[in-house]
Write a protein that holds these residues in place. Structure first.
Motif, mmCIF file in Angstrom:
data_model
loop_
_atom_site.group_PDB
_atom_site.id
_atom_site.type_symbol
_atom_site.label_atom_id
_atom_site.label_comp_id
_atom_site.label_asym_id
_atom_site.label_seq_id
_atom_site.Cartn_x
_atom_site.Cartn_y
_atom_site.Cartn_z
ATOM 1 N N GLU A 105 0.652 -1.218 0.012
ATOM 2 C CA GLU A 105 0.111 0.060 0.013
ATOM 3 C C GLU A 105 0.867 1.336 0.201
ATOM 4 O O GLU A 105 1.824 1.407 0.700
ATOM 5 N N LEU A 106 0.362 2.358 -0.794
ATOM 6 C CA LEU A 106 1.121 3.699 -0.778
ATOM 7 C C LEU A 106 0.542 4.570 0.215
ATOM 8 O O LEU A 106 -0.534 4.395 0.694
ATOM 9 N N LYS A 107 1.670 5.174 0.642
ATOM 10 C CA LYS A 107 0.918 6.412 1.509
ATOM 11 C C LYS A 107 0.394 7.366 0.650
ATOM 12 O O LYS A 107 0.913 7.825 -0.288
ATOM 13 N N VAL A 108 -0.681 8.185 0.888
ATOM 14 C CA VAL A 108 -1.608 8.941 -0.248
ATOM 15 C C VAL A 108 -1.500 10.342 0.721
ATOM 16 O O VAL A 108 -2.055 10.588 1.720
ATOM 17 N N ASP A 157 -2.458 1.497 -5.149
ATOM 18 C CA ASP A 157 -2.107 1.839 -6.360
ATOM 19 C C ASP A 157 -2.776 1.272 -7.598
ATOM 20 O O ASP A 157 -2.553 0.173 -8.335
ATOM 21 N N ILE A 172 -8.876 7.702 -0.975
ATOM 22 C CA ILE A 172 -7.582 7.501 -0.333
ATOM 23 C C ILE A 172 -7.346 5.978 -0.205
ATOM 24 O O ILE A 172 -6.385 5.320 -0.543
ATOM 25 N N LYS A 173 -8.305 5.094 0.300
ATOM 26 C CA LYS A 173 -8.160 3.686 0.289
ATOM 27 C C LYS A 173 -7.733 3.412 -1.026
ATOM 28 O O LYS A 173 -7.018 2.279 -1.449
ATOM 29 N N SER A 206 -4.546 3.886 -2.308
ATOM 30 C CA SER A 206 -3.385 3.457 -1.363
ATOM 31 C C SER A 206 -3.057 2.129 -2.228
ATOM 32 O O SER A 206 -1.952 1.620 -1.953
#
Length: 220
Positions: free
Chosen positions: A155-158, A183, A177-178, A181
């Motif tokens: 998961e990415l930090k948004v 990607d 955002i979810k 995250s």
């Protein structure tokens, strides 16, 4: 056998880009199942209030004319390794059929329609059948999951600038955002200078990715 849609889903996602790759992984994502005129009978919903989850059998309508092959390249494996199509949930399947488990959020017999959570369907997707989820036969927590047991989504930090927050409600931002995250880019894309756009609720959410950080740069 000829099958016809019994319903269509309304979703904030108006294209394949950004749609969660599995049902339930964005549990806050709302969708509404609206029945076709032929099946718009509230009696067919009787008893549904006693269930929590549904199975949806639906169609990969955007891939109907795409070439089909015996092997596919799952995004979870980076989009480079091939495995047999039956060992995946790839959208490129001979009969273009899909199966999703969704949570019932609300039932509206007067329409009739069903609000669900966690659907991985884009707006306008045809639904061919609906069945109740039965935990005593449908749940197998001890089951092996193939390559999904050894490969996980990173998961990415948004990051979202404060001045863009007013474009959506807090609830909708939670979904955005979810989703981001996880990607939504094709996994062979790693150009940090590239700008992407994810259609959502009639807007285009523009973002870039640098390392493990995804930055929303505009909502148009």
């Amino acid at each position: 056998m000829v099958i016809e849609p019994i319903a269509y889903i309304h979703s904030p996602f108006t294209s394949k880009f950004g749609v969660p790759r599995q049902s339930g992984i964005v549990s806050e994502l709302k969708g509404t199942i609206v029945f076709t005129r032929e099946y718009s009978n509230p009696e067919a919903l009787r008893g549904l209030e006693d269930y929590d989850y549904l199975w949806l059998i639906w169609g990969f309508s955007e891939n109907a004319d795409a070439p089909k092959h015996a092997t596919v390249r799952p995004p979870l494996l980076g989009g480079n390794e091939r495995v047999g199509v039956w060992a995946t949930r790839s959208s490129f399947r001979p009969n273009n059929l899909a199966l999703s488990s969704v949570r019932i959020h609300a039932i509206h017999p007067e329409v009739p329609s069903i609000e669900v959570l966690g659907a991985d369907l884009m707006d306008g997707t045809p639904i061919y059948d609906i069945k109740p989820y039965l935990a005593y036969v449908d749940s197998h927590p001890e089951a092996r999951g193939g390559f999904t047991d050894t490969h996980q989504w990173n998961e990415l930090k948004v990051e979202v600038p404060s001045h863009l927050r007013s474009r959506f409600s807090d609830e909708d931002w939670q979904v955005v955002i979810k989703t981001l995250s996880l990607d939504p880019r094709p996994h062979y894309h790693d150009d940090e200078a590239r700008q992407y756009g994810m259609p959502f609720m009639g807007h285009d959410i523009l973002f870039t990715v640098s390392g493990e950080v995804l930055t929303v740069i505009d909502v148009v």
